[in-house]
Design an enzyme around this catalytic site. Structure first.
Site, PDB file in Angstrom:
ATOM      1  N   HIS A 138      32.346  38.018  34.392  1.00 40.83           N
ATOM      2  CA  HIS A 138      32.584  39.278  35.114  1.00 40.83           C
ATOM      3  C   HIS A 138      33.874  39.352  35.746  1.00 40.83           C
ATOM      4  O   HIS A 138      34.329  38.098  36.123  1.00 40.83           O
ATOM      5  CB  HIS A 138      31.276  39.367  36.120  1.00 40.83           C
ATOM      6  CG  HIS A 138      30.078  40.022  35.269  1.00 40.83           C
ATOM      7  ND1 HIS A 138      29.146  40.412  36.103  1.00 40.83           N
ATOM      8  CD2 HIS A 138      29.657  39.951  34.175  1.00 40.83           C
ATOM      9  CE1 HIS A 138      27.962  40.829  35.380  1.00 40.83           C
ATOM     10  NE2 HIS A 138      28.518  40.378  34.031  1.00 40.83           N
ATOM     11  N   GLU A 140      34.637  40.079  38.756  1.00 42.68           N
ATOM     12  CA  GLU A 140      34.619  39.236  40.194  1.00 42.68           C
ATOM     13  C   GLU A 140      34.691  37.778  40.391  1.00 42.68           C
ATOM     14  O   GLU A 140      35.650  37.235  41.099  1.00 42.68           O
ATOM     15  CB  GLU A 140      33.523  39.716  40.965  1.00 42.68           C
ATOM     16  CG  GLU A 140      33.084  41.079  41.133  1.00 42.68           C
ATOM     17  CD  GLU A 140      32.330  41.792  40.072  1.00 42.68           C
ATOM     18  OE1 GLU A 140      31.417  42.552  40.125  1.00 42.68           O
ATOM     19  OE2 GLU A 140      32.257  41.231  38.763  1.00 42.68           O
ATOM     20  N   CYS A 167      26.887  38.307  40.363  1.00 43.99           N
ATOM     21  CA  CYS A 167      28.124  38.173  41.165  1.00 43.99           C
ATOM     22  C   CYS A 167      28.183  38.019  42.561  1.00 43.99           C
ATOM     23  O   CYS A 167      28.863  37.214  43.290  1.00 43.99           O
ATOM     24  CB  CYS A 167      29.069  39.368  40.549  1.00 43.99           C
ATOM     25  SG  CYS A 167      29.570  39.345  39.059  1.00 43.99           S
TER      26      CYS A 167
END
Length: 227
Positions: A138, A140, A167
């Site tokens: 992801h 992030e 996350c």
């Protein structure tokens, strides 16, 4: 013989020069208004395009980006690098004094071919290994990992979409102090991944806020301004 020819050439050049000067003088003196009008039109058009353009003004320009819009725009721009055909997410990690520490977008890990792994959201056979979810990193996570060894502790994370629970765990463990998101993906109020994310971030005392843009859009055009 050569002297006579040179003299004739010089004389001819002088006559031609005089004629050109006379014509130019007659043109400018007989048409002063159209020339001034053309210049005026050009200046006013320039003023409409650049309303604050004044080389003598000591004032800063209006309409510049706020810090929040600036960092969120970088997160959106980073999302454009994602090859995910269904959802592109971007993130930007920023220090408390406004220094960009890392950026990221959703994609596969380094060294893992994005042509050999699937981008599908669903599998026709029901096999989760035929979807992107077991493989994708992801945005992030990538922003935090792309900090070039700078610490994420105490910093701010701008992300185009609210982080899921996985996350959120990494955000907490890395020490991020604040999460600023643009939109929240909530299929329904009981979506476990996002309910858990809210719960985890709240328990870890991480500040969470929704970005409130001051500008509706930011246009970037790759072209040279000839003016």
């Amino acid at each position: 013989m050569n002297s006579s020819r040179d003299l004739a050439l010089v004389s001819a050049s002088a006559i031609v020069g005089a004629l050109i000067s006379a014509l130019a003088f007659r043109f400018f003196s007989s048409n002063p208004k159209p020339r001034r009008a053309a210049a005026s039109t050009e200046i006013s058009a320039l003023s409409r395009r650049f309303p604050a353009l004044d080389p003598y003004s000591p004032l800063k320009r209006n309409g510049y980006l706020s810090w929040d819009d600036y960092f969120m725009a970088i997160a959106f721009l980073s999302a454009e690098r994602s090859k995910d055909p269904n959802r592109q997410v971007g993130a930007c990690l920023v220090s408390q004094n406004g220094v960009i520490l890392g950026i990221g977008y959703n994609g596969f890990p380094r060294g893992c071919s994005d042509d050999r792994l699937p981008w599908a959201k669903k599998s026709k056979t029901g096999d989760p290994l035929e979807t992107k979810y077991p493989y994708v990193c992801h945005a992030e996570v990538n922003a935090i990992l792309n900090t070039n060894h700078a610490s994420a502790a105490g910093q701010k994370l701008y992300v185009t979409m609210f982080p899921c629970n996985e996350c959120a765990k990494i955000i907490i463990q890395s020490g991020v102090a604040e999460v600023i998101y643009f939109v929240e993906k909530r299929l329904n109020d009981s979506d476990v991944a996002y309910v858990a994310s809210h719960k985890l971030l709240a328990m870890a005392n991480i500040k969470v806020r929704k970005h409130q843009p001051e500008m509706n859009q930011i246009l970037i055009k790759f072209e040279e301004d000839l003016l």
